[in-house]
Scaffold this motif. Structure first.
Motif, PDB file in Angstrom:
ATOM      1  N   ALA A  79     -21.408  -3.765  16.851  1.00 34.30           N
ATOM      2  CA  ALA A  79     -21.908  -3.782  15.470  1.00 34.30           C
ATOM      3  C   ALA A  79     -21.127  -4.711  14.556  1.00 34.30           C
ATOM      4  O   ALA A  79     -19.907  -4.853  14.681  1.00 34.30           O
ATOM      5  CB  ALA A  79     -21.868  -2.362  14.895  1.00 34.30           C
ATOM      6  N   SER A  80     -21.853  -5.320  13.612  1.00 38.94           N
ATOM      7  CA  SER A  80     -21.209  -6.044  12.505  1.00 38.94           C
ATOM      8  C   SER A  80     -20.650  -5.004  11.532  1.00 38.94           C
ATOM      9  O   SER A  80     -20.903  -3.798  11.684  1.00 38.94           O
ATOM     10  CB  SER A  80     -22.252  -6.906  11.789  1.00 38.94           C
ATOM     11  OG  SER A  80     -23.211  -6.067  11.147  1.00 38.94           O
ATOM     12  N   GLU A  81     -19.947  -5.478  10.522  1.00 39.60           N
ATOM     13  CA  GLU A  81     -19.372  -4.553   9.536  1.00 39.60           C
ATOM     14  C   GLU A  81     -20.471  -3.753   8.838  1.00 39.60           C
ATOM     15  O   GLU A  81     -20.360  -2.532   8.642  1.00 39.60           O
ATOM     16  CB  GLU A  81     -18.566  -5.353   8.502  1.00 39.60           C
ATOM     17  CG  GLU A  81     -17.534  -4.515   7.767  1.00 39.60           C
ATOM     18  CD  GLU A  81     -16.626  -5.370   6.879  1.00 39.60           C
ATOM     19  OE1 GLU A  81     -16.357  -4.921   5.759  1.00 39.60           O
ATOM     20  OE2 GLU A  81     -16.230  -6.480   7.308  1.00 39.60           O
ATOM     21  N   GLN A  82     -21.564  -4.431   8.502  1.00 41.26           N
ATOM     22  CA  GLN A  82     -22.680  -3.776   7.810  1.00 41.26           C
ATOM     23  C   GLN A  82     -23.359  -2.749   8.732  1.00 41.26           C
ATOM     24  O   GLN A  82     -23.707  -1.636   8.302  1.00 41.26           O
ATOM     25  CB  GLN A  82     -23.694  -4.828   7.367  1.00 41.26           C
ATOM     26  CG  GLN A  82     -24.831  -4.268   6.518  1.00 41.26           C
ATOM     27  CD  GLN A  82     -25.815  -5.373   6.109  1.00 41.26           C
ATOM     28  OE1 GLN A  82     -25.629  -6.549   6.431  1.00 41.26           O
ATOM     29  NE2 GLN A  82     -26.863  -4.992   5.397  1.00 41.26           N
ATOM     30  N   GLU A  83     -23.527  -3.122  10.013  1.00 36.90           N
ATOM     31  CA  GLU A  83     -24.145  -2.213  10.973  1.00 36.90           C
ATOM     32  C   GLU A  83     -23.254  -0.988  11.215  1.00 36.90           C
ATOM     33  O   GLU A  83     -23.745   0.137  11.313  1.00 36.90           O
ATOM     34  CB  GLU A  83     -24.410  -2.942  12.300  1.00 36.90           C
ATOM     35  CG  GLU A  83     -25.515  -3.989  12.193  1.00 36.90           C
ATOM     36  CD  GLU A  83     -25.569  -4.897  13.412  1.00 36.90           C
ATOM     37  OE1 GLU A  83     -26.444  -5.770  13.448  1.00 36.90           O
ATOM     38  OE2 GLU A  83     -24.736  -4.742  14.332  1.00 36.90           O
ATOM     39  N   ARG A  84     -21.950  -1.230  11.275  1.00 30.81           N
ATOM     40  CA  ARG A  84     -21.013  -0.122  11.492  1.00 30.81           C
ATOM     41  C   ARG A  84     -21.087   0.879  10.334  1.00 30.81           C
ATOM     42  O   ARG A  84     -21.015   2.094  10.548  1.00 30.81           O
ATOM     43  CB  ARG A  84     -19.588  -0.649  11.670  1.00 30.81           C
ATOM     44  CG  ARG A  84     -18.625   0.418  12.137  1.00 30.81           C
ATOM     45  CD  ARG A  84     -17.242  -0.123  12.479  1.00 30.81           C
ATOM     46  NE  ARG A  84     -16.393   0.966  12.908  1.00 30.81           N
ATOM     47  CZ  ARG A  84     -16.363   1.473  14.139  1.00 30.81           C
ATOM     48  NH1 ARG A  84     -17.145   0.954  15.071  1.00 30.81           N
ATOM     49  NH2 ARG A  84     -15.568   2.478  14.431  1.00 30.81           N
ATOM     50  N   ALA A  85     -21.242   0.362   9.134  1.00 32.80           N
ATOM     51  CA  ALA A  85     -21.371   1.240   7.958  1.00 32.80           C
ATOM     52  C   ALA A  85     -22.616   2.122   8.086  1.00 32.80           C
ATOM     53  O   ALA A  85     -22.596   3.302   7.696  1.00 32.80           O
ATOM     54  CB  ALA A  85     -21.441   0.405   6.679  1.00 32.80           C
ATOM     55  N   PHE A  86     -23.691   1.547   8.648  1.00 37.55           N
ATOM     56  CA  PHE A  86     -24.913   2.323   8.882  1.00 37.55           C
ATOM     57  C   PHE A  86     -24.638   3.470   9.853  1.00 37.55           C
ATOM     58  O   PHE A  86     -25.028   4.625   9.609  1.00 37.55           O
ATOM     59  CB  PHE A  86     -26.022   1.411   9.435  1.00 37.55           C
ATOM     60  CG  PHE A  86     -27.198   2.172  10.011  1.00 37.55           C
ATOM     61  CD1 PHE A  86     -28.194   2.677   9.180  1.00 37.55           C
ATOM     62  CD2 PHE A  86     -27.311   2.398  11.392  1.00 37.55           C
ATOM     63  CE1 PHE A  86     -29.275   3.390   9.705  1.00 37.55           C
ATOM     64  CE2 PHE A  86     -28.389   3.103  11.914  1.00 37.55           C
ATOM     65  CZ  PHE A  86     -29.372   3.597  11.070  1.00 37.55           C
ATOM     66  N   TRP A  87     -23.951   3.174  10.959  1.00 36.69           N
ATOM     67  CA  TRP A  87     -23.650   4.198  11.958  1.00 36.69           C
ATOM     68  C   TRP A  87     -22.704   5.257  11.385  1.00 36.69           C
ATOM     69  O   TRP A  87     -22.850   6.450  11.690  1.00 36.69           O
ATOM     70  CB  TRP A  87     -23.055   3.580  13.221  1.00 36.69           C
ATOM     71  CG  TRP A  87     -24.003   2.700  13.999  1.00 36.69           C
ATOM     72  CD1 TRP A  87     -23.877   1.368  14.253  1.00 36.69           C
ATOM     73  CD2 TRP A  87     -25.240   3.093  14.639  1.00 36.69           C
ATOM     74  NE1 TRP A  87     -24.936   0.900  14.981  1.00 36.69           N
ATOM     75  CE2 TRP A  87     -25.784   1.932  15.245  1.00 36.69           C
ATOM     76  CE3 TRP A  87     -25.925   4.295  14.750  1.00 36.69           C
ATOM     77  CZ2 TRP A  87     -26.985   1.963  15.957  1.00 36.69           C
ATOM     78  CZ3 TRP A  87     -27.123   4.322  15.463  1.00 36.69           C
ATOM     79  CH2 TRP A  87     -27.639   3.176  16.052  1.00 36.69           C
ATOM     80  N   GLN A  88     -21.761   4.822  10.576  1.00 29.38           N
ATOM     81  CA  GLN A  88     -20.835   5.794   9.961  1.00 29.38           C
ATOM     82  C   GLN A  88     -21.595   6.761   9.052  1.00 29.38           C
ATOM     83  O   GLN A  88     -21.353   7.976   9.073  1.00 29.38           O
ATOM     84  CB  GLN A  88     -19.745   5.058   9.160  1.00 29.38           C
ATOM     85  CG  GLN A  88     -18.657   4.469  10.046  1.00 29.38           C
ATOM     86  CD  GLN A  88     -17.695   3.576   9.282  1.00 29.38           C
ATOM     87  OE1 GLN A  88     -18.065   2.928   8.302  1.00 29.38           O
ATOM     88  NE2 GLN A  88     -16.449   3.537   9.734  1.00 29.38           N
ATOM     89  N   ARG A  89     -22.509   6.226   8.279  1.00 26.82           N
ATOM     90  CA  ARG A  89     -23.283   7.073   7.357  1.00 26.82           C
ATOM     91  C   ARG A  89     -24.174   8.052   8.116  1.00 26.82           C
ATOM     92  O   ARG A  89     -24.209   9.248   7.822  1.00 26.82           O
ATOM     93  CB  ARG A  89     -24.133   6.191   6.425  1.00 26.82           C
ATOM     94  CG  ARG A  89     -25.097   7.006   5.527  1.00 26.82           C
ATOM     95  CD  ARG A  89     -25.831   6.131   4.545  1.00 26.82           C
ATOM     96  NE  ARG A  89     -26.753   5.179   5.151  1.00 26.82           N
ATOM     97  CZ  ARG A  89     -27.971   5.475   5.613  1.00 26.82           C
ATOM     98  NH1 ARG A  89     -28.420   6.725   5.571  1.00 26.82           N
ATOM     99  NH2 ARG A  89     -28.743   4.531   6.136  1.00 26.82           N
TER     100      ARG A  89
END
Length: 332
Positions: free
Chosen positions: A255-265
């Motif tokens: 994941a990119s940083e933005q994608e990782r934020a999606f998974w974290q949420r």
């Protein structure tokens, strides 16, 4: 039964082992009886009659027959394996707060959590009584080790399920606990009680392990790519329940940083909005993790088939080989 109608390998196995499976069912019914606690047979009857493929006891019977077993120890061990499996289902449904299994209400919903946990404990105890009747210390060691691995895997899953730091290695450990440990033990004890050469016992264990891993990876993938009418569960249930399975673990790793934020949420914090499942699917497709996971399941199925090569030529060996193909053919 008409052979033309037996297109699925587990149906062919059931047909080939029908006499032995009837004996297993009789033994299970006999050992479910409790003079002092009628709730025990009520709950176990509900579970046993819910259907299911009864794959694990069939693996024990097939392994024993393949290795020339004589006597009734195979029936006792097949019943043992089914008791262990049923006990874990009772406990799992409480832990997961499940309301349905195989399209029927779960025991914890029909009765209560306390009854489900305690009857699960009773079935574990019954399984250990049964396995001692074979008189084989090695059989007891294999099945008690498998029981410990199952419990360990369940506890590990509690801590790993929603942690984005969960690696493929940890996932595999959970899968071995959840599924493969009992598949492997079910096959291995069939060889042991038959007095099969060590090479064949090792092969049976390796087959069961790889089959179980292929089965669980395929099951996890079907949660995203399956058809609800055939899988019996809604597409995306694992995502909604925030379970980190292999396609998501791989998508997180890429994941990119933005994608990782999606998974974290969505996974770690559990803040899911409408359309998030579609986004998750898009990310997994973008990183090819759905296809990669399918290839991984197929590789484990291939490992299972190859393990059988040292075993005697027998129609049951072909059925077990076909079974390994079948668990991943559901993905195509």
């Amino acid at each position: 039964m008409d052979q033309v109608t037996l297109s699925k390998p587990h149906d062919r196995l059931a047909d080939a082992l029908s006499d032995e499976m009837r004996a297993v069912d009789r033994l299970i019914r006999d050992r479910m009886v409790s003079e002092h606690a009628p709730r025990i047979p009520e709950i176990t009857k509900h579970l046993v009659e819910a259907g299911g493929k009864r794959l694990r006891p069939m693996l024990t019977l097939a392994a024993a027959k393949l290795c020339g077993h004589q006597g009734d120890a195979d029936v006792k061990l097949a019943a043992t394996v089914e008791f262990i499996h049923t006990a874990t289902l009772l406990h799992d449904d409480v832990v997961d707060e499940s309301a349905q299994r195989r399209g029927r209400p779960t025991a914890n919903l029909l009765w209560d959590n306390k009854s489900s946990v305690l009857v699960g404990d009773y079935l574990f105890a019954r399984s250990f009584q049964l396995m001692t009747e074979t008189g084989s210390m090695r059989v007891m060691e294999i099945l008690s080790n498998a029981s410990a691995t199952i419990s360990e895997g369940e506890v590990l899953q509690l801590t790993a399920a929603q942690d984005l730091k969960t690696t493929e290695e940890v996932y595999l450990q959970v899968v071995r606990g959840k599924t493969a440990a009992l598949f492997a033990a079910a096959c291995e004890v069939g060889g042991v009680i038959s007095g099969a050469p060590e090479e064949q016992v090792d092969a049976l264990r390796a087959y069961g392990d790889a089959l179980g891993i292929a089965f669980q990876i395929a099951d996890d993938l079907l949660d995203y790519v399956g058809d609800a009418s055939s899988t019996g569960k809604n597409v995306g249930d694992d995502f909604r329940e925030r379970k980190l399975t292999l396609p998501v673990i791989r998508a997180v790793a890429l994941a990119s940083e933005q994608e990782r934020a999606f998974w974290q949420r969505t996974i770690e914090k559990g803040q899911q909005d409408e359309g998030d499942l579609d986004t998750a699917m898009e990310l997994m497709r973008a990183h090819d993790t759905l296809e990669d996971t399918r290839l991984t399941a197929e590789a484990w199925a291939r490992t299972a088939r190859e393990a059988l090569e040292v075993l005697p030529e027998h129609p049951l060996r072909e059925m077990l080989s076909d079974l390994a193909d079948y668990v991943v053919s559901r993905l195509s």
